[in-house]
Scaffold this motif. Structure first.
Motif, short mmCIF file in Angstrom:
data_model
loop_
_atom_site.label_atom_id
_atom_site.label_comp_id
_atom_site.label_asym_id
_atom_site.label_seq_id
_atom_site.Cartn_x
_atom_site.Cartn_y
_atom_site.Cartn_z
N ILE A 183 -9.25 -0.50 7.55
CA ILE A 183 -9.20 0.75 6.82
C ILE A 183 -7.68 0.97 6.86
O ILE A 183 -7.00 0.96 7.97
CB ILE A 183 -9.78 1.80 8.01
CG1 ILE A 183 -11.22 1.49 7.99
CG2 ILE A 183 -9.68 3.39 7.44
CD1 ILE A 183 -11.97 2.44 9.10
N ILE A 184 -7.17 1.49 5.68
CA ILE A 184 -5.75 1.82 5.39
C ILE A 184 -5.61 3.23 5.53
O ILE A 184 -6.20 3.97 4.69
CB ILE A 184 -5.33 1.13 4.09
CG1 ILE A 184 -5.97 -0.77 4.14
CG2 ILE A 184 -3.81 1.21 3.73
CD1 ILE A 184 -4.96 -1.18 5.14
N ILE A 185 -4.56 3.48 6.05
CA ILE A 185 -4.01 5.15 5.79
C ILE A 185 -2.53 4.97 5.37
O ILE A 185 -1.51 4.33 6.18
CB ILE A 185 -4.20 5.90 7.06
CG1 ILE A 185 -5.49 6.07 7.50
CG2 ILE A 185 -3.58 7.49 6.73
CD1 ILE A 185 -5.77 6.58 8.62
N ALA A 186 -2.26 5.30 4.17
CA ALA A 186 -0.96 5.07 3.49
C ALA A 186 -0.45 6.27 3.17
O ALA A 186 -0.92 6.94 2.01
CB ALA A 186 -0.93 3.88 2.51
N PHE A 187 0.66 6.92 3.62
CA PHE A 187 1.33 8.03 3.47
C PHE A 187 2.48 7.91 2.35
O PHE A 187 3.21 7.04 2.74
CB PHE A 187 1.95 8.77 4.67
CG PHE A 187 0.77 9.17 5.81
CD1 PHE A 187 0.32 10.41 5.76
CD2 PHE A 187 0.32 8.48 6.60
CE1 PHE A 187 -0.71 10.77 6.40
CE2 PHE A 187 -0.74 8.87 7.58
CZ PHE A 187 -0.96 9.96 7.53
N THR B 248 0.51 3.16 7.60
CA THR B 248 1.83 2.88 7.16
C THR B 248 2.54 4.18 6.13
O THR B 248 1.71 5.01 5.72
CB THR B 248 1.62 1.37 6.03
OG1 THR B 248 2.78 1.00 5.83
CG2 THR B 248 0.84 1.93 4.84
N GLY B 249 3.59 3.77 5.85
CA GLY B 249 4.24 4.82 5.01
C GLY B 249 5.78 4.46 4.83
O GLY B 249 6.26 3.72 5.40
N HIS B 250 6.42 5.18 3.80
CA HIS B 250 7.64 5.03 3.30
C HIS B 250 8.49 6.40 3.37
O HIS B 250 7.71 7.32 3.02
CB HIS B 250 7.68 4.22 1.98
CG HIS B 250 9.23 4.28 1.55
ND1 HIS B 250 9.49 4.75 0.51
CD2 HIS B 250 10.36 3.39 1.76
CE1 HIS B 250 10.63 4.59 0.12
NE2 HIS B 250 11.07 3.89 0.88
N SER B 251 9.56 6.47 3.76
CA SER B 251 10.30 7.77 3.72
C SER B 251 9.61 8.76 4.52
O SER B 251 9.25 8.73 5.66
CB SER B 251 10.69 7.74 2.40
OG SER B 251 11.74 8.72 2.16
N LEU B 252 9.66 9.99 3.67
CA LEU B 252 8.90 11.03 4.39
C LEU B 252 7.49 10.73 4.75
O LEU B 252 6.86 10.76 6.03
CB LEU B 252 8.54 11.98 3.44
CG LEU B 252 7.56 13.11 3.63
CD1 LEU B 252 7.99 13.99 4.80
CD2 LEU B 252 7.48 14.17 2.52
N PHE C 224 0.94 -1.24 0.20
CA PHE C 224 -0.09 0.06 -0.10
C PHE C 224 0.92 1.20 0.05
O PHE C 224 0.50 2.24 -0.67
CB PHE C 224 -1.02 0.00 1.20
CG PHE C 224 -2.02 -0.93 1.01
CD1 PHE C 224 -3.04 -0.64 0.01
CD2 PHE C 224 -2.27 -2.01 1.76
CE1 PHE C 224 -4.23 -1.51 0.05
CE2 PHE C 224 -3.53 -2.78 1.91
CZ PHE C 224 -4.33 -2.60 0.59
N SER C 225 2.04 1.10 0.58
CA SER C 225 3.20 2.31 0.60
C SER C 225 3.37 2.52 -0.73
O SER C 225 3.67 3.70 -1.28
CB SER C 225 4.22 2.14 1.60
OG SER C 225 3.67 2.08 2.86
N ILE C 226 3.68 1.56 -1.45
CA ILE C 226 4.25 1.52 -2.90
C ILE C 226 3.18 2.18 -3.71
O ILE C 226 3.15 3.23 -4.45
CB ILE C 226 4.77 0.15 -3.52
CG1 ILE C 226 5.96 -0.55 -2.58
CG2 ILE C 226 4.90 0.52 -5.05
CD1 ILE C 226 6.55 -1.60 -3.10
N ALA C 227 1.91 1.88 -3.55
CA ALA C 227 0.66 2.25 -4.26
C ALA C 227 0.51 3.68 -3.93
O ALA C 227 -0.06 4.38 -4.81
CB ALA C 227 -0.33 1.43 -4.00
N SER C 228 0.84 4.41 -3.09
CA SER C 228 0.82 5.75 -2.75
C SER C 228 1.43 6.38 -3.46
O SER C 228 1.04 7.89 -3.83
CB SER C 228 1.04 6.09 -1.03
OG SER C 228 2.47 6.03 -0.87
#
Length: 286
Positions: free
Chosen positions: A85-89, A153-157, A32-36
């Motif tokens: 419920i997904i919150i992906a930054f 979730t989230g990646h980097s920033l 999901f982080s990639i999809a963001s």
């Protein structure tokens, strides 16, 4: 003698502290982080290649929240795959990663939720730009899916923005722990007081900062300017040689984990979590 034994026992117990890490779930959230990083035209039809294939049922009631003045973007929706419920930054795109490094200032802002806490000014202002949209969208989804799990979730920033969102999501979740917060390649978010406070809150049933090889981003901003990570790290030393073997470190800045790297400089490790090529995964959907 008894005092010495007591101290040794306490040290032993502290060193044995553990936390739950669900690699399969973390990989789902990483996707999901990639999809963001993908644009809305691909996401609305859930046609974003590798990232979308990892969660084939996509996100229902998907909202793409973006700031007009910064890189701040998040996906918020319901995942039938995870009943959550997904919150992906979104993090900094591969095209802007060098700019991200250049612009990573050390200035801090006072953080209102805990005493003597300071967080990175840029991260905090970026989160504040989308904070109200995140909160209202989550509230709406919570009403539609009252029994759903909650994942951030989230990646980097995006990992930093995810951490800053947790107090809000926790509060809107009736002050109940969310199910999991896994992030990838997170920079340090705040000072020691903030890291101590965050680690003590238990906003999530499962949470960890996942780090990879010699990824330079977790080493920024530097410790010598009083930035510290919060607890719970899962470190993959070398996925190319050792596969998905990892080390769990309960406490932050542990030399058994990513902090063992004296000079982390491998951008490919920042864009290669789980051995996936995050750059190619997003190349066809940006």
């Amino acid at each position: 003698m008894k005092l010495v034994l007591t101290i040794l026992i306490l040290i032993s117990l502290a060193s044995c502290q553990t936390f739950t890490y669900n690699q399969n779930l973390a990989q789902k959230l990483a996707a999901f982080s990639i999809a963001s990083y993908c644009t809305s035209s691909y996401l609305q039809n859930w046609n974003c290649g590798f990232a979308c294939q990892q969660n084939q049922q996509g996100l229902k009631n998907l909202q793409i929240i973006s700031s007009t003045t910064s890189y701040s973007t998040a996906l918020v929706g319901y995942s039938p795959d995870l009943n959550g419920i997904i919150i992906a930054f979104r993090g900094t795109t591969s095209a802007h990663i060098q700019t991200f490094f250049t612009d990573l200032k050390i200035l801090k802002s006072s953080y209102p939720l805990c005493q003597n806490c300071y967080v990175h000014s840029g991260f905090y202002s970026s989160y504040q730009e989308i904070q109200q949209q995140i909160m209202s969208t989550f509230t709406s989804l919570r009403q539609q899916y009252p029994q759903a799990n909650v994942y951030v979730t989230g990646h980097s920033l995006g990992a930093a923005l995810g951490a800053l969102s947790l107090p809000d999501i926790y509060k809107l979740n009736n002050n109940q722990k969310i199910n999991a917060f896994y992030n990838f390649g997170s920079p340090r978010v705040g000072n020691q007081d903030y890291a101590t406070w965050f680690s003590a809150q238990n906003f999530a049933i499962e949470y960890a900062r996942v780090t990879n090889g010699a990824d330079p981003v977790p080493e920024m901003p530097a410790e010598w300017v009083n930035y510290r990570h919060y607890n719970h790290e899962v470190y993959y030393p070398n996925v190319s040689q050792n596969g998905l073997q990892y080390v769990q470190c309960y406490y932050s800045e542990d030399s058994n984990c990513e902090d063992r790297i004296f000079f982390a400089t491998n951008i490919n490790d920042h864009l290669g979590y789980y051995g996936w090529n995050w750059t190619s995964a997003t190349a066809g959907c940006e």
